[in-house]
Design an enzyme around this catalytic site. Sequence first.
Site, PDB file in Angstrom:
ATOM      1  N   ASP A  69       0.855  -1.171   0.000  1.00 44.37           N
ATOM      2  CA  ASP A  69       0.000   0.000   0.000  1.00 44.37           C
ATOM      3  C   ASP A  69       0.901   1.233   0.000  1.00 44.37           C
ATOM      4  O   ASP A  69       1.937   1.250   0.664  1.00 44.37           O
ATOM      5  CB  ASP A  69      -0.896  -0.010   1.240  1.00 44.37           C
ATOM      6  CG  ASP A  69      -1.824   1.178   1.279  1.00 44.37           C
ATOM      7  OD1 ASP A  69      -2.420   1.494   0.246  1.00 44.37           O
ATOM      8  OD2 ASP A  69      -1.946   1.795   2.353  1.00 44.37           O
ATOM      9  N   ASP A 120      -1.605  -1.124   5.938  1.00 48.43           N
ATOM     10  CA  ASP A 120      -1.815  -0.557   7.266  1.00 48.43           C
ATOM     11  C   ASP A 120      -2.776  -1.383   8.112  1.00 48.43           C
ATOM     12  O   ASP A 120      -3.036  -1.041   9.258  1.00 48.43           O
ATOM     13  CB  ASP A 120      -2.290   0.898   7.173  1.00 48.43           C
ATOM     14  CG  ASP A 120      -3.613   1.030   6.426  1.00 48.43           C
ATOM     15  OD1 ASP A 120      -4.280   0.002   6.203  1.00 48.43           O
ATOM     16  OD2 ASP A 120      -3.974   2.158   6.060  1.00 48.43           O
ATOM     17  N   ASP A 130      -6.584  -2.502   4.037  1.00 51.54           N
ATOM     18  CA  ASP A 130      -5.901  -3.601   3.357  1.00 51.54           C
ATOM     19  C   ASP A 130      -6.197  -4.973   3.971  1.00 51.54           C
ATOM     20  O   ASP A 130      -5.554  -5.960   3.606  1.00 51.54           O
ATOM     21  CB  ASP A 130      -4.388  -3.361   3.390  1.00 51.54           C
ATOM     22  CG  ASP A 130      -4.024  -2.024   2.781  1.00 51.54           C
ATOM     23  OD1 ASP A 130      -4.500  -1.733   1.672  1.00 51.54           O
ATOM     24  OD2 ASP A 130      -3.287  -1.266   3.420  1.00 51.54           O
TER      25      ASP A 130
END
Length: 684
Positions: free
Chosen positions: A378, A576, A580
């Site tokens: 991410d 995080d 996600d």
Amino acid sequence: MGNDEKSMNMKMDMGSMDHDHMDMDEMDMGGGHMMHMGNFKQKFWLSLIVAIPIFILSPFMGINLPFQFTFTGSDWIVLVLATFLFFYGGQPFLSGAKGELQDKSPAMMTLISMGISVAYIYSLYAFIANHFINQNGHVMDFFWELASLIVIMLLGHWIEMNAVMNAGNALEKMAALLPSMAHVIDDNGKLQDIELNKLSEGQKVVVQAGEKVPADGDVVAGSSSVNESLVTGEAKAVTKTTGDQVIGGSVNGNGNLTVKVTGTGETGYLAQVMKLVNQAQQEQSKAEGMAEKVAKYLFYAALSVGIIAFFVWLGIGGPDTALERMVTVLVIACPHALGVAIPLVVARSTSIAATNGLLIRDRHAIETAKHVDTVLMDKTGTLTEGVFKVDQVKALQTDTSAKQVLQLFASLESNSSHPLATGILTAAKEQQIELTEVSDVEAVQGVGLNGKVAGQSYSIVTADYLEKQQIEFDQGEFKQLASAGNSVSYLISDGRALGLIAQGDQIKPAAKAFIAQLHQMGIQPVMLTGDNEPAAKQVAAQLGELTVEANLKPEDKEKIVREYQANGHQVMMVGDGINDAPSLARANIGVAIGAGTDVAIDSADVILVKSNPKDILNFLNLARATNRKMVQNLWWGAGYNIIAIPLAAGVLAGIGIVLSPAVGALIMSLSTIIVAMNAMTLKM
């Protein structure tokens, strides 16, 4: 360890964490091989004291060594001492074997017990034969070998137990972060000091300047800067005011805070982290299962070879020689080194990881890591700081001002903890803009949020949403802002775009070197982001060569993980732990960067408490080093048996090569010590 555990229990009140109530007498290591093993330090020293007279008074393989002597009745002293040693020093192994046999899974402890039992029973037979049957006394006993075997095995176990105790230091250090007392506001509004284990959710506590925060909670009064580095790894102090959350174990700055407790004992963040470390050390990995199978096969092989050797030598050299060969086979086959080969390495590995901010939730991740060839990441919070600064606020309609746009944005985002929301709220605070009351606020995953201000509906959305809904906006302006690395959000109402806010994020200092090192390790980096494609590519251009997937919703990220896996890739997903979560759970290894949320704990295999991408490399390097140690220890723990067991059975006796029980005991015990010491040499 006992005192440390009492302090942990006092601080954390973690009643259901049974491992905290275990002492050395109840350690369970390597999947159940060391149950009720006793205090090895005490057993070793007492057994050594008892064994010394046996070493002096009993011949070694029938040979009197220079320091040995005998006298009338000395053999009776040896018998008494050896009997005590067998039942006292051998008790841990006999108890372990009983448990294995009850589970119908004979393995390490059964083999050790078989070895010392055969040595003792054979020596007892020799003593009776020499004193009551054959007065010439030429049947050789193994009391010297029995004593040396038990003493060396206890020494090896002591070394191993020290390794396990050391592996638990991370838990003790985490427990030490919490204070022992808390200042609670009672019903009369007065402060009262109570022990931490009596603190309950809903109570209000005062955290004075310089004190540690006693539990997780929400700030209800006061403001201060809080240092969370010992808990989260972030060095910079974090400003805390009314409505902010604080984590138990963090250190308060100069101001006083009143905190309403939301998590204590097992529900607190620190307690959850401690559970993760313990679970990781208690879980049995796939490699340990393999070691168990090898040990089980070795048990049956040793028993079969021992019985065959007995009957073969019975015809060649008589019962005494046959028993000696069988004893040697069973002694040499003791595979305890194999049993601790994997647990010691993983215990050491998880300890190193925990003290370096890597919390390994699933130990299988250590073994899987060596196969990883793709890392999906991410963008926000992993490769960038996740600290957004408003670069531009613009009204897009003549009836709306930029100040009104910022006010509406900030009001709608007032209860959000998203990095973009934080940037907007900071900008509003700097401009001293007063927020208005909002209602019916609803987050729309992958899009933004909806809410009402003064009865009017507003939404915060992305440019992608505007295109899909065919809402008019200046796409050229958007591309210009996005190309500069900005995340652009739009405020809409009644099908019109009222204004926009562009925010910039900073790339983490270590991110570029991190991407380069992934390439050096032969791993493909892929950046996943819900941000627009121009902004994502602008970030990627600063980082180096990596694949970019932009405009993604959480379900899109999970789909991409599946696609890579379907193409034969072993995937690590780094995020995080919030948006996600689906992809973290789907990946071969899920890594949550920036611990502290329930979702991160529930969905990730590994948690990085420092928000530093370099720690992903640290994990991969540690995993590779751990796997190398596992292989080394498996060979040290079992490989020697390939040669030793046939030699012990006497297959080369025709050319004068016969492995004695004493040498067999020495080789086997030495391998145990080597395995323990090799595990302790594992480094980050």
